[in-house]
Design a protein around this motif. Structure first.
Motif, PDB file in Angstrom:
ATOM      1  N   ASP A  18       0.861  -1.179   0.000  1.00 21.05           N
ATOM      2  CA  ASP A  18       0.000   0.000   0.000  1.00 21.05           C
ATOM      3  C   ASP A  18       0.899   1.231   0.000  1.00 21.05           C
ATOM      4  O   ASP A  18       1.839   1.316   0.802  1.00 21.05           O
ATOM      5  CB  ASP A  18      -0.878   0.018   1.262  1.00 21.05           C
ATOM      6  CG  ASP A  18      -1.854  -1.146   1.252  1.00 21.05           C
ATOM      7  OD1 ASP A  18      -2.540  -1.314   0.238  1.00 21.05           O
ATOM      8  OD2 ASP A  18      -1.903  -1.906   2.247  1.00 21.05           O
ATOM      9  N   ALA A  19       0.618   2.156  -0.891  1.00 19.76           N
ATOM     10  CA  ALA A  19       1.477   3.334  -0.988  1.00 19.76           C
ATOM     11  C   ALA A  19       0.624   4.586  -1.159  1.00 19.76           C
ATOM     12  O   ALA A  19      -0.578   4.508  -1.438  1.00 19.76           O
ATOM     13  CB  ALA A  19       2.428   3.186  -2.168  1.00 19.76           C
ATOM     14  N   ARG A  20       1.279   5.706  -1.008  1.00 19.44           N
ATOM     15  CA  ARG A  20       0.553   6.976  -1.052  1.00 19.44           C
ATOM     16  C   ARG A  20       1.465   8.021  -1.677  1.00 19.44           C
ATOM     17  O   ARG A  20       2.677   8.018  -1.418  1.00 19.44           O
ATOM     18  CB  ARG A  20       0.216   7.384   0.379  1.00 19.44           C
ATOM     19  CG  ARG A  20      -0.936   8.319   0.536  1.00 19.44           C
ATOM     20  CD  ARG A  20      -1.442   8.261   1.971  1.00 19.44           C
ATOM     21  NE  ARG A  20      -0.412   8.702   2.918  1.00 19.44           N
ATOM     22  CZ  ARG A  20      -0.469   9.859   3.591  1.00 19.44           C
ATOM     23  NH1 ARG A  20      -1.487  10.671   3.423  1.00 19.44           N
ATOM     24  NH2 ARG A  20       0.476  10.187   4.436  1.00 19.44           N
ATOM     25  N   PHE A  26      -2.524  17.740  -3.701  1.00 21.66           N
ATOM     26  CA  PHE A  26      -3.026  16.418  -4.102  1.00 21.66           C
ATOM     27  C   PHE A  26      -2.499  15.342  -3.160  1.00 21.66           C
ATOM     28  O   PHE A  26      -1.452  15.483  -2.539  1.00 21.66           O
ATOM     29  CB  PHE A  26      -2.661  16.080  -5.559  1.00 21.66           C
ATOM     30  CG  PHE A  26      -1.189  15.904  -5.817  1.00 21.66           C
ATOM     31  CD1 PHE A  26      -0.578  14.662  -5.635  1.00 21.66           C
ATOM     32  CD2 PHE A  26      -0.412  16.972  -6.264  1.00 21.66           C
ATOM     33  CE1 PHE A  26       0.771  14.503  -5.897  1.00 21.66           C
ATOM     34  CE2 PHE A  26       0.943  16.809  -6.516  1.00 21.66           C
ATOM     35  CZ  PHE A  26       1.536  15.574  -6.338  1.00 21.66           C
ATOM     36  N   GLU A  27      -3.276  14.301  -3.092  1.00 21.64           N
ATOM     37  CA  GLU A  27      -2.922  13.167  -2.263  1.00 21.64           C
ATOM     38  C   GLU A  27      -3.678  11.967  -2.814  1.00 21.64           C
ATOM     39  O   GLU A  27      -4.900  12.021  -2.993  1.00 21.64           O
ATOM     40  CB  GLU A  27      -3.335  13.435  -0.819  1.00 21.64           C
ATOM     41  CG  GLU A  27      -2.776  12.433   0.154  1.00 21.64           C
ATOM     42  CD  GLU A  27      -3.020  12.857   1.610  1.00 21.64           C
ATOM     43  OE1 GLU A  27      -3.078  14.065   1.879  1.00 21.64           O
ATOM     44  OE2 GLU A  27      -3.182  11.958   2.446  1.00 21.64           O
ATOM     45  N   GLU A  28      -2.958  10.879  -3.139  1.00 24.71           N
ATOM     46  CA  GLU A  28      -3.621   9.707  -3.714  1.00 24.71           C
ATOM     47  C   GLU A  28      -3.010   8.434  -3.143  1.00 24.71           C
ATOM     48  O   GLU A  28      -1.842   8.413  -2.757  1.00 24.71           O
ATOM     49  CB  GLU A  28      -3.465   9.692  -5.243  1.00 24.71           C
ATOM     50  CG  GLU A  28      -4.234  10.787  -5.945  1.00 24.71           C
ATOM     51  CD  GLU A  28      -4.075  10.683  -7.459  1.00 24.71           C
ATOM     52  OE1 GLU A  28      -5.033  10.248  -8.105  1.00 24.71           O
ATOM     53  OE2 GLU A  28      -2.994  11.024  -7.963  1.00 24.71           O
ATOM     54  N   GLU A  29      -3.807   7.395  -3.154  1.00 24.32           N
ATOM     55  CA  GLU A  29      -3.338   6.093  -2.702  1.00 24.32           C
ATOM     56  C   GLU A  29      -3.311   5.122  -3.868  1.00 24.32           C
ATOM     57  O   GLU A  29      -4.141   5.212  -4.778  1.00 24.32           O
ATOM     58  CB  GLU A  29      -4.270   5.538  -1.623  1.00 24.32           C
ATOM     59  CG  GLU A  29      -4.191   6.311  -0.319  1.00 24.32           C
ATOM     60  CD  GLU A  29      -5.068   5.683   0.761  1.00 24.32           C
ATOM     61  OE1 GLU A  29      -5.865   4.787   0.417  1.00 24.32           O
ATOM     62  OE2 GLU A  29      -4.946   6.099   1.918  1.00 24.32           O
ATOM     63  N   ALA A  30      -2.369   4.202  -3.813  1.00 22.22           N
ATOM     64  CA  ALA A  30      -2.293   3.196  -4.877  1.00 22.22           C
ATOM     65  C   ALA A  30      -1.525   1.986  -4.367  1.00 22.22           C
ATOM     66  O   ALA A  30      -0.770   2.083  -3.396  1.00 22.22           O
ATOM     67  CB  ALA A  30      -1.594   3.765  -6.111  1.00 22.22           C
TER      68      ALA A  30
END
Lengths: 94, 592
Positions: A18-20, A26-30
């Motif tokens: 899990d990364a961010r 902006f801020e996103e997770e992937a």
């Protein structure tokens, strides 16, 4: 979408993390892959490669990040990771 | 400074490895020093032996290279007998039983669970009928690919079989070309189908016509630098050279010498000739070849036949494979049979060889779509042949989902793969056949399933490309696939567009069903091919076409099969592995 930049096989250190990403506004997770790599020929450094799945990201183009570490730096990182892992273990045991 | 692999190769490589293998066979698995395993396993590849993955120590995969996939029924029977007698392990495969042969995308044969102690007997049997495992792997001339029906195909320009035999003789076991910087894959196509798939090979001879001194000469255009692996797939590039059939060996010698001398030996990731032609460009490639390696003036390229190519081309007006009954130039027929994911039981291999021989066939062919061809069936025998029981299983008229499926070896045996592949593709194929109606007009639909980014199932050149990954589902790590769409060869070769990442393996059939429904609803007409449909859409549109979902499909391999010692064992735990074992699959005593 672009293809993955990093190759992924059974020798990849982590194929599912899990990364961010975080930036200004902006801020996103992937999901991400993370790999420790050394060159086959007389390696002079350790590289730490990180790639977040580009399908989950809108803020940045498809890419991978690479940090180059000397052997000493890699050991420092390993030691800090080890210590941090122990703190997590201790907290869980408490 | 040469790489570690280059140092091992300097110490011992090529033909002499055979003597060492014979010694290890005599002395047993334990005679291979444990601290030298990596070096020896690298060298064994030159003789067609790959050590299987973790948990399967002491077992090898053996690759038999058959130029253009071409064999006699006698050779095929020998393959079946070797598979039956030696390619058995401690556990059966639930779909394929205890002995089978795999037909690969490069027209070779792979057998698993081979013990080092059995290698001399296997070589004796194979070599007694003219088969060999030499240079089936490793940094050298790999199996030459092309149309197995060359010389018989009514649809060809040049019969390449004599040329391929000449190249095979000249370059296999030849010290001058035994130690190249990396693998060297050559394709030779003489037909109008494009069945050599030269676009994805290091060196490709493509059929062409050239007017020379007022005379129309049939021969080849020469393309260089194709390959699928890693993030940088390439199609072979035109170096503006025409080659007469009688000059093919000289041009091949020149190009492989150029690669030997100029390829990158310091960095294996940069070693394939596709990177050299990236650096040099086609013009320099041509001029270095001309000036340093050729003793005659190379003609410029002739007129190719690419617009006629239909092999794996995704066309709606022609099948993209050899399945079914086809005319031979001598009035007989060759019959292409579907072999799902390229795997056939040893008993079926033997039975098929017997049936082929009974019908007077002198030619068996393995195709790059992992299928099998039986040649030389006379018109008057055709109906009887098509009625043979074996053809119910390996059909000349299979359902498109069964027909178009390709899968690599996967975590069953391979050290690189991160997902289970062949059994899963079999289950996908069956579920799709039973549950999904193909849109009208779709007779071919190619699904290529690869276990990692190494691309052994050629995932980038399929209607649907599946490439192994992991994802998380209900809190657990599960096997998954990146999904690409719309790849294929033909007149305008195209690599797949990657549109989804980490689709859980059990949701892939649902995804494909939804995708085909969207295709049928949105396509221009029943004449529009899936490839053209994909080509018309941008990445976002493709990603939005369909979603994955759970269906009645059940996936027994969803967990992390990479961590098992064998995915189909009763106790899959790595600690439950019997390996390393003796020749009877019994655990060897541990040193601990």
């Amino acid at each position: 979408m672009a293809d993955r930049v990093l190759k992924v096989n059974a020798f990849t250190t982590f194929d599912l993390l899990d990364a961010r990403i975080e930036g200004h506004g902006f801020e996103e997770e992937a999901f991400a892959t993370l790999n420790v790599r050394t060159a086959r020929k007389n390696p002079e450094e350790v590289s730490l490669d990180l790639e977040l799945d580009n399908t989950q990201l809108d803020s940045v183009p498809a890419h991978a990040d690479r940090v180059s570490l000397s052997a000493a730096e890699a050991r420092t990182l390993a030691a800090e990771l080890q210590q941090a892992a122990e703190r997590v273990d201790e907290a869980e045991d408490a | 400074m040469p790489s570690k692999v280059e140092r091992w190769k300097d110490e011992t490589y090529g033909m002499e490895i055979r003597e060492h293998l014979l010694r290890f066979a005599e002395e047993g698995w334990d005679a291979i020093p444990e601290d030298e395993h990596d070096a020896w396993f690298e060298r064994f590849k030159w003789w067609g032996l790959y050590h299987q993955r973790k948990g399967q120590e002491s077992y090898f995969m053996m690759r038999i290279g058959t130029p253009m996939g071409r064999m006699t029924p006698e050779q095929l029977r020998t393959v079946g007998e070797v598979a039956r007698d030696y390619a058995t392990g401690p556990v059966e495969n639930p779909e394929f039983g205890d002995a089978y042969a795999d037909f690969t995308t490069r027209q070779s044969i792979q057998l698993h669970w081979i013990k080092v102690e059995d290698i001399p007997d296997i070589w004796d049997e194979l070599e007694s009928v003219g088969l060999s495992t030499i240079q089936a792997c490793g940094d050298s001339w790999r199996n030459i690919v092309g149309s197995p029906v060359a010389g018989r195909d009514a649809d060809e320009l040049v019969d390449v079989w004599p040329i391929v035999q000449e190249l095979h003789e000249k370059f296999k076991g030849n010290d001058l070309y035994a130690n190249l910087p990396r693998k060297w894959k050559v394709a030779m196509t003489g037909d109008r189908r494009g069945s050599g798939q030269g676009d994805i090979n290091d060196l490709a001879f493509e059929p062409a016509i050239k007017e020379i001194d007022g005379e129309e000469v049939e021969g080849f255009n020469v393309n260089v630098g194709g390959g699928l692996s890693r993030k940088e797939p390439r199609f072979a590039r035109d170096i503006d050279v025409f080659c007469r059939p009688e000059n093919a060996a000289d041009v091949a010698a020149g190009m492989s010498s150029l690669f030997r001398d100029y390829g990158d030996r310091d960095d294996r990731f940069n070693a394939r000739i596709k990177f050299l032609i990236d650096e040099w460009g086609p013009e320099k490639m041509r001029s270095v070849l001309q000036e340093e390696y050729m003793d005659y003036e190379l003609p410029t390229a002739g007129q190719g036949l690419r617009d006629e190519y239909d092999y794996n081309a995704g066309r709606t007006d022609a099948h993209g494979d050899y399945i079914g009954v086809h005319d031979q130039s001598d009035g007989q027929n060759f019959v292409g049979l579907s072999v799902l994911v390229g795997r056939m039981s040893a008993d079926d291999v033997i039975e098929l060889a017997d049936r082929a021989e009974a019908y007077g066939s002198e030619m068996i062919g393995l195709t790059q779509r992992q299928n099998l061809i039986v040649g030389d069936i006379a018109d008057e025998d055709l109906d009887d042949f098509l009625d043979e029981d074996l053809l119910a299983e390996h059909s000349p008229d299979p359902h498109p989902f069964m027909r178009g499926s390709i899968a690599c070896t996967g975590t069953e045996y391979c050290s690189l793969s991160i997902v289970e592949t062949k059994n899963r593709m079999v289950r996908y194929g069956r579920w799709l056949r039973d549950n999904v109606d193909l849109p009208e007009g779709v007779n071919d639909f190619h699904i290529h399933l690869s276990g990692c980014t190494a691309s052994c199932a050629q995932p980038q050149i399929a209607d649907i490309s599946l490439r192994g990954m992991k994802t998380r589902k209900d809190g657990d790590a599960v096997e998954a696939f990146d999904v690409g769409l719309g790849g294929g060869l033909g007149e305008n070769p195209t690599f797949a567009d990657w549109v989804k990442m980490r689709v859980p393996a059990d949701e892939v059939p649902g995804y494909i069903a939804n995708l085909l429904e969207a295709f049928e609803a949105e396509r221009e007409s029943p004449e529009q091919s899936f490839r053209d449909f994909v080509a018309e859409r941008d990445e976002d549109e493709l990603a939005d076409l369909a979603e994955s979902e759970e269906t009645s499909y059940e996936d027994p391999y969803l967990g992390n099969t990479k961590l098992t010692w064998y995915p189909y064992a009763e106790d899959t735990d790595m600690d439950a592995s019997p390996a390393p074992t003796d020749p009877n699959d019994q655990p060897l005593p541990s040193d601990d």
